[in-house]
Design a protein around this motif. Structure first.
Motif, PDB file in Angstrom:
ATOM      1  N   GLU A  39       0.826  -1.223   0.000  1.00 48.33           N
ATOM      2  CA  GLU A  39       0.000   0.000   0.000  1.00 48.33           C
ATOM      3  C   GLU A  39       0.859   1.272   0.000  1.00 48.33           C
ATOM      4  OE1 GLU A  39      -3.443   0.353  -0.045  1.00 48.33           O
ATOM      5  OE2 GLU A  39      -3.485  -1.791  -0.452  1.00 48.33           O
ATOM      6  N   GLU A  54      -5.614   4.458  13.085  1.00 45.81           N
ATOM      7  CA  GLU A  54      -4.456   4.116  12.261  1.00 45.81           C
ATOM      8  C   GLU A  54      -3.880   5.394  11.665  1.00 45.81           C
ATOM      9  OE1 GLU A  54      -5.428   2.116   8.569  1.00 45.81           O
ATOM     10  OE2 GLU A  54      -3.407   1.290   8.347  1.00 45.81           O
ATOM     11  N   ALA A  64      -1.581   6.234  -2.139  1.00 45.83           N
ATOM     12  CA  ALA A  64      -2.876   6.918  -2.069  1.00 45.83           C
ATOM     13  C   ALA A  64      -2.819   8.047  -1.033  1.00 45.83           C
ATOM     14  CB  ALA A  64      -3.967   5.914  -1.691  1.00 45.83           C
ATOM     15  N   LYS A  67      -1.190  11.248  -2.500  1.00 43.25           N
ATOM     16  CA  LYS A  67      -2.154  11.937  -3.374  1.00 43.25           C
ATOM     17  C   LYS A  67      -3.213  12.662  -2.542  1.00 43.25           C
ATOM     18  CE  LYS A  67      -3.978  10.665  -7.812  1.00 43.25           C
ATOM     19  NZ  LYS A  67      -4.566   9.662  -8.682  1.00 43.25           N
ATOM     20  N   PHE A  68      -3.688  11.969  -1.501  1.00 40.05           N
ATOM     21  CA  PHE A  68      -4.739  12.528  -0.638  1.00 40.05           C
ATOM     22  C   PHE A  68      -4.235  13.796   0.055  1.00 40.05           C
ATOM     23  CE2 PHE A  68      -6.814  12.858   3.535  1.00 40.05           C
ATOM     24  CZ  PHE A  68      -8.152  12.764   3.207  1.00 40.05           C
ATOM     25  N   LYS A  71      -3.870  16.820  -2.138  1.00 36.67           N
ATOM     26  CA  LYS A  71      -5.144  17.426  -2.536  1.00 36.67           C
ATOM     27  C   LYS A  71      -5.921  18.024  -1.363  1.00 36.67           C
ATOM     28  CE  LYS A  71      -8.927  16.697  -5.590  1.00 36.67           C
ATOM     29  NZ  LYS A  71      -9.844  15.787  -6.225  1.00 36.67           N
ATOM     30  N   LYS A  72      -5.991  17.281  -0.256  1.00 38.45           N
ATOM     31  CA  LYS A  72      -6.877  17.714   0.845  1.00 38.45           C
ATOM     32  C   LYS A  72      -6.134  18.083   2.119  1.00 38.45           C
ATOM     33  CE  LYS A  72     -10.550  14.497  -0.612  1.00 38.45           C
ATOM     34  NZ  LYS A  72     -11.959  14.882  -0.757  1.00 38.45           N
ATOM     35  N   HIS A  77      -8.862   9.906   6.567  1.00 37.61           N
ATOM     36  CA  HIS A  77      -8.708   9.338   5.231  1.00 37.61           C
ATOM     37  C   HIS A  77      -9.748   8.264   4.938  1.00 37.61           C
ATOM     38  CE1 HIS A  77      -6.765   6.487   2.319  1.00 37.61           C
ATOM     39  NE2 HIS A  77      -6.598   7.616   1.674  1.00 37.61           N
ATOM     40  N   HIS A  78     -10.022   7.400   5.913  1.00 35.25           N
ATOM     41  CA  HIS A  78     -11.028   6.356   5.698  1.00 35.25           C
ATOM     42  C   HIS A  78     -11.618   5.851   7.011  1.00 35.25           C
ATOM     43  CE1 HIS A  78      -7.317   3.797   6.118  1.00 35.25           C
ATOM     44  NE2 HIS A  78      -8.153   2.993   6.766  1.00 35.25           N
ATOM     45  N   PHE A 116     -11.618  -1.899  -0.404  1.00 34.83           N
ATOM     46  CA  PHE A 116     -12.122  -0.522  -0.297  1.00 34.83           C
ATOM     47  C   PHE A 116     -13.318  -0.310  -1.219  1.00 34.83           C
ATOM     48  CE2 PHE A 116      -7.829  -0.075   1.322  1.00 34.83           C
ATOM     49  CZ  PHE A 116      -7.972   0.862   2.345  1.00 34.83           C
ATOM     50  N   HIS A 118     -15.140   2.755  -3.403  1.00 31.21           N
ATOM     51  CA  HIS A 118     -14.767   4.075  -3.927  1.00 31.21           C
ATOM     52  C   HIS A 118     -15.614   5.161  -3.258  1.00 31.21           C
ATOM     53  CE1 HIS A 118     -13.723   7.351  -6.559  1.00 31.21           C
ATOM     54  NE2 HIS A 118     -12.777   6.594  -7.094  1.00 31.21           N
ATOM     55  N   LYS A 120     -16.689   7.833  -4.282  1.00 28.03           N
ATOM     56  CA  LYS A 120     -17.758   8.396  -5.141  1.00 28.03           C
ATOM     57  C   LYS A 120     -19.060   7.618  -4.976  1.00 28.03           C
ATOM     58  CE  LYS A 120     -15.553  11.709  -7.325  1.00 28.03           C
ATOM     59  NZ  LYS A 120     -15.783  13.077  -6.951  1.00 28.03           N
ATOM     60  N   GLY A 124     -18.667  10.430  -0.621  1.00 27.83           N
ATOM     61  CA  GLY A 124     -17.400  11.128  -0.390  1.00 27.83           C
ATOM     62  C   GLY A 124     -16.548  10.580   0.736  1.00 27.83           C
TER      63      GLY A 124
HETATM   64  N1  CMX Z   1     -11.670  10.141   0.913  1.00 27.82           N
HETATM   65  C1  CMX Z   1     -12.575  10.807   0.193  1.00 27.82           C
HETATM   66  N2  CMX Z   1     -12.393  11.132  -1.118  1.00 27.82           N
HETATM   67  C2  CMX Z   1     -11.232  10.734  -1.678  1.00 27.82           C
HETATM   68  C3  CMX Z   1     -10.249  10.019  -0.972  1.00 27.82           C
HETATM   69  C4  CMX Z   1     -10.504   9.716   0.382  1.00 27.82           C
HETATM   70  N3  CMX Z   1      -9.623   9.061   1.107  1.00 27.82           N
HETATM   71  N4  CMX Z   1      -9.210   9.769  -1.792  1.00 27.82           N
HETATM   72  C5  CMX Z   1      -9.536  10.295  -2.990  1.00 27.82           C
HETATM   73  N5  CMX Z   1     -10.741  10.871  -2.929  1.00 27.82           N
HETATM   74  C6  CMX Z   1     -11.469  11.558  -3.990  1.00 27.82           C
HETATM   75  C7  CMX Z   1     -10.621  12.616  -4.655  1.00 27.82           C
HETATM   76  O1  CMX Z   1     -10.661  13.826  -3.922  1.00 27.82           O
HETATM   77  C8  CMX Z   1     -11.316  12.753  -5.992  1.00 27.82           C
HETATM   78  O2  CMX Z   1     -12.506  13.495  -5.876  1.00 27.82           O
HETATM   79  P1  CMX Z   1     -12.916  14.611  -6.993  1.00 27.82           P
HETATM   80  O3  CMX Z   1     -13.062  13.841  -8.271  1.00 27.82           O
HETATM   81  O4  CMX Z   1     -14.204  15.166  -6.473  1.00 27.82           O
HETATM   82  O5  CMX Z   1     -11.814  15.579  -7.061  1.00 27.82           O
HETATM   83  C9  CMX Z   1     -11.686  11.319  -6.291  1.00 27.82           C
HETATM   84  O6  CMX Z   1     -11.729  10.631  -5.041  1.00 27.82           O
HETATM   85  C10 CMX Z   1     -10.613  10.721  -7.179  1.00 27.82           C
HETATM   86  O7  CMX Z   1     -10.903   9.451  -7.462  1.00 27.82           O
HETATM   87  P2  CMX Z   1     -10.056   8.660  -8.599  1.00 27.82           P
HETATM   88  O8  CMX Z   1      -9.892   9.533  -9.791  1.00 27.82           O
HETATM   89  O9  CMX Z   1     -10.703   7.335  -8.792  1.00 27.82           O
HETATM   90  O10 CMX Z   1      -8.650   8.392  -8.034  1.00 27.82           O
HETATM   91  P3  CMX Z   1      -7.516   8.566  -7.029  1.00 27.82           P
HETATM   92  O11 CMX Z   1      -6.287   8.184  -7.791  1.00 27.82           O
HETATM   93  O12 CMX Z   1      -7.500   9.867  -6.318  1.00 27.82           O
HETATM   94  O13 CMX Z   1      -7.784   7.401  -5.975  1.00 27.82           O
HETATM   95  C11 CMX Z   1      -9.004   6.039  -4.504  1.00 27.82           C
HETATM   96  C12 CMX Z   1      -8.785   7.477  -5.027  1.00 27.82           C
HETATM   97  C13 CMX Z   1      -9.952   6.126  -3.329  1.00 27.82           C
HETATM   98  C14 CMX Z   1      -9.584   5.193  -5.617  1.00 27.82           C
HETATM   99  C15 CMX Z   1      -7.596   5.461  -4.061  1.00 27.82           C
HETATM  100  O14 CMX Z   1      -7.027   6.330  -3.093  1.00 27.82           O
HETATM  101  C16 CMX Z   1      -7.694   4.064  -3.485  1.00 27.82           C
HETATM  102  O15 CMX Z   1      -7.737   3.097  -4.226  1.00 27.82           O
HETATM  103  N6  CMX Z   1      -7.728   3.919  -2.140  1.00 27.82           N
HETATM  104  C17 CMX Z   1      -7.754   2.643  -1.489  1.00 27.82           C
HETATM  105  C18 CMX Z   1      -6.371   2.202  -1.027  1.00 27.82           C
HETATM  106  C19 CMX Z   1      -5.819   3.117   0.016  1.00 27.82           C
HETATM  107  O16 CMX Z   1      -6.372   4.158   0.337  1.00 27.82           O
HETATM  108  N7  CMX Z   1      -4.662   2.709   0.577  1.00 27.82           N
HETATM  109  C20 CMX Z   1      -4.023   3.442   1.646  1.00 27.82           C
HETATM  110  C21 CMX Z   1      -4.481   2.951   3.006  1.00 27.82           C
HETATM  111  C22 CMX Z   1      -3.987   1.554   3.293  1.00 27.82           C
HETATM  112  C23 CMX Z   1      -4.216   1.105   4.706  1.00 27.82           C
HETATM  113  O17 CMX Z   1      -5.217   1.448   5.359  1.00 27.82           O
HETATM  114  O18 CMX Z   1      -3.346   0.346   5.205  1.00 27.82           O
END
Ligand code: CMX
Length: 138
Positions: A39, A54, A64, A67-68, A71-72, A77-78, A116, A118, A120, A124
């Motif tokens: 990850e 965490e 990820a 990137k997060f 942007k923010k 985060h989750h 995970f 998404h 969207k 959000g």
């Molecule tokens: N919470 C809320 N919104 C989020 C977000 C989050 N954590 N991360 C990204 N976004 C939003 C972005 O702001 C963006 O929104 P807008 O389109 O409104 O600007 C949108 O999601 C982007 O989505 P995307 O184009 O599909 O792609 P990203 O490359 O930004 O990836 C995501 C986003 C969620 C698909 C990717 O971060 C992911 O696959 N996450 C799961 C894995 C992860 O987070 N690993 C780290 C933690 C591991 C652990 O817990 O051990």
């Protein structure tokens, strides 16, 4: 079935700096530090009652978390929910039109299988499903 909130993931720029803050806040040390290469994150866990916190730091720019934060900024985060059968839960949520990012689930931090949804498809909020890896499976 989703059973309970298992942990809250917080994106931080620097786990060592955040450790000072959260150790002071909770009045206790973290119970685990773990590097999750798959990850691209370095993690630190606290137990707070029945929930874990965490802290997540990116270990490279492909993470990820990196990137997060770009942007923010730092912050929640989750949310991770424990399931009693992650595979069945993924199937159920796919049927309900959620966007499942990991099917089949993958191995994550803290001895868990994870998947995970998404943000969207969940108003959000990035949602993680998790299930402890049992000794027979692990
Ligand atoms: N919470 C809320 N919104 C989020 C977000 C989050 N954590 N991360 C990204 N976004 C939003 C972005 O702001 C963006 O929104 P807008 O389109 O409104 O600007 C949108 O999601 C982007 O989505 P995307 O184009 O599909 O792609 P990203 O490359 O930004 O990836 C995501 C986003 C969620 C698909 C990717 O971060 C992911 O696959 N996450 C799961 C894995 C992860 O987070 N690993 C780290 C933690 C591991 C652990 O817990 O051990």
């Amino acid at each position: 079935m989703i059973l309970n909130l298992e942990h809250i993931g917080i994106a931080v720029k620097d786990v060592k700096n955040a450790e000072k803050v959260f150790t002071k806040l909770f009045g206790k040390q973290s119970y685990k530090v773990e590097n999750v290469a798959s990850e691209n994150v370095s993690t630190m866990f606290y137990k707070v009652g029945n929930v874990k916190v965490e802290l997540l730091e990116a270990t490279n720019e492909n993470s990820a978390i990196s990137k997060f934060i770009d942007k923010k900024g730092e912050g929640i985060h989750h949310l991770a929910f424990e399931t009693d059968d992650i595979t069945a839960e993924i199937e159920r949520l796919k049927q309900e039109d959620f966007t499942v990012l990991n099917d089949p689930p993958k191995k994550g931090a803290d001895n868990k299988m994870i998947s995970f949804l998404h943000p969207k498809s969940t108003n959000g909020v990035l949602i993680e499903l998790c299930q402890e890896i049992s000794e027979e499976k692990g």
